[in-house]
Scaffold this motif. Structure first.
Motif, short mmCIF file in Angstrom:
data_model
loop_
_atom_site.label_atom_id
_atom_site.label_comp_id
_atom_site.label_asym_id
_atom_site.label_seq_id
_atom_site.Cartn_x
_atom_site.Cartn_y
_atom_site.Cartn_z
N MET A 16 1.84 -22.47 -13.98
CA MET A 16 1.06 -22.16 -12.79
C MET A 16 -0.02 -21.13 -13.09
SD MET A 16 2.03 -23.85 -10.07
CE MET A 16 3.24 -24.16 -8.86
N LYS A 17 0.15 -20.39 -14.18
CA LYS A 17 -0.87 -19.40 -14.54
C LYS A 17 -2.21 -20.07 -14.79
CE LYS A 17 2.23 -16.13 -16.78
NZ LYS A 17 2.55 -15.48 -18.06
N THR A 18 -2.16 -21.20 -15.47
CA THR A 18 -3.41 -21.91 -15.77
C THR A 18 -4.07 -22.42 -14.50
OG1 THR A 18 -2.53 -22.56 -17.91
CG2 THR A 18 -4.43 -23.77 -17.13
N LEU A 19 -3.28 -22.95 -13.59
CA LEU A 19 -3.82 -23.42 -12.31
C LEU A 19 -4.45 -22.27 -11.55
CD1 LEU A 19 -4.32 -25.51 -10.10
CD2 LEU A 19 -1.95 -25.13 -9.33
N HIS A 20 -3.78 -21.15 -11.50
CA HIS A 20 -4.31 -19.96 -10.81
C HIS A 20 -5.64 -19.53 -11.42
CE1 HIS A 20 -4.30 -15.58 -9.72
NE2 HIS A 20 -4.13 -16.17 -8.54
N ALA A 21 -5.66 -19.45 -12.73
CA ALA A 21 -6.89 -19.03 -13.42
C ALA A 21 -8.00 -20.06 -13.20
CB ALA A 21 -6.62 -18.85 -14.92
N TYR A 22 -7.65 -21.33 -13.24
CA TYR A 22 -8.65 -22.39 -13.05
C TYR A 22 -9.26 -22.31 -11.65
CZ TYR A 22 -10.96 -26.89 -13.09
OH TYR A 22 -11.92 -27.88 -13.01
N LEU A 23 -8.41 -22.19 -10.65
CA LEU A 23 -8.92 -22.08 -9.28
C LEU A 23 -9.84 -20.88 -9.13
CD1 LEU A 23 -5.77 -22.89 -7.12
CD2 LEU A 23 -7.78 -24.32 -7.46
N ASN A 24 -9.43 -19.76 -9.69
CA ASN A 24 -10.23 -18.54 -9.57
C ASN A 24 -11.54 -18.63 -10.34
OD1 ASN A 24 -8.38 -17.36 -7.87
ND2 ASN A 24 -7.35 -16.23 -9.50
N SER A 25 -11.61 -19.50 -11.33
CA SER A 25 -12.83 -19.62 -12.13
C SER A 25 -13.90 -20.46 -11.43
CB SER A 25 -12.52 -20.24 -13.49
OG SER A 25 -12.27 -21.64 -13.37
N LEU A 26 -13.51 -21.23 -10.45
CA LEU A 26 -14.46 -22.12 -9.77
C LEU A 26 -15.19 -21.40 -8.65
CD1 LEU A 26 -12.22 -25.30 -9.36
CD2 LEU A 26 -14.04 -24.96 -11.04
N PRO A 27 -16.50 -21.61 -8.55
CA PRO A 27 -17.22 -21.11 -7.37
C PRO A 27 -16.64 -21.78 -6.13
CG PRO A 27 -18.75 -21.87 -9.06
CD PRO A 27 -17.38 -22.28 -9.49
N LYS A 28 -16.74 -21.14 -4.99
CA LYS A 28 -16.13 -21.60 -3.74
C LYS A 28 -16.42 -23.07 -3.44
CE LYS A 28 -14.11 -21.11 0.32
NZ LYS A 28 -12.71 -21.38 0.37
N SER A 29 -17.67 -23.50 -3.55
CA SER A 29 -18.01 -24.89 -3.21
C SER A 29 -17.37 -25.86 -4.20
CB SER A 29 -19.52 -25.10 -3.17
OG SER A 29 -20.09 -24.86 -4.43
N GLU A 30 -17.37 -25.53 -5.48
CA GLU A 30 -16.74 -26.39 -6.48
C GLU A 30 -15.22 -26.41 -6.27
OE1 GLU A 30 -17.84 -25.81 -10.59
OE2 GLU A 30 -19.87 -25.23 -9.97
N ARG A 31 -14.66 -25.28 -5.95
CA ARG A 31 -13.21 -25.19 -5.71
C ARG A 31 -12.82 -26.08 -4.53
NH1 ARG A 31 -12.57 -19.82 -5.80
NH2 ARG A 31 -12.84 -19.57 -3.57
N SER A 32 -13.60 -26.03 -3.46
CA SER A 32 -13.32 -26.87 -2.29
C SER A 32 -13.39 -28.35 -2.64
CB SER A 32 -14.31 -26.56 -1.17
OG SER A 32 -14.15 -25.24 -0.71
#
Length: 86
Positions: free
Chosen positions: A1-17
């Motif tokens: 889950m660490k990788t998922l957390h880091a990945y989500l946090n690395s994306l700009p808001k629009s890309e994350r959405s």
């Protein structure tokens, strides 16, 4: 889950959405699952890996699932069960 957390946090808001929408879930659900260590469904794991271009791997998200079997399976070489009619 660490990788998922880091990945989500690395994306700009629009890309994350967009990423989360393509995965078929919500950011709230993923954040809660990360914080509580909740198991994600296999389909969601596959979606997360696919949409992250394998930056987030199924094996990390659900180490209890035999992903190696699926990755190395070839339907043409799988044993078939013989059906007998009697």
């Amino acid at each position: 889950m660490k990788t998922l957390h880091a990945y989500l946090n690395s994306l700009p808001k629009s890309e994350r959405s967009d990423f989360i929408r393509r995965c078929g879930t919500s950011e709230g659900y993923l954040r809660k699952a990360i914080s509580t260590g909740q198991s994600l469904g296999e389909s969601l794991c596959i979606n997360l890996e696919r949409e992250s271009c394998a930056a987030v791997r199924c094996e990390e998200l659900r180490p209890d699932v035999d992903w190696d079997y699926l990755r190395n399976s070839n339907p043409a070489t799988q044993p078939t069960q013989e059906v007998t009619h009697g």
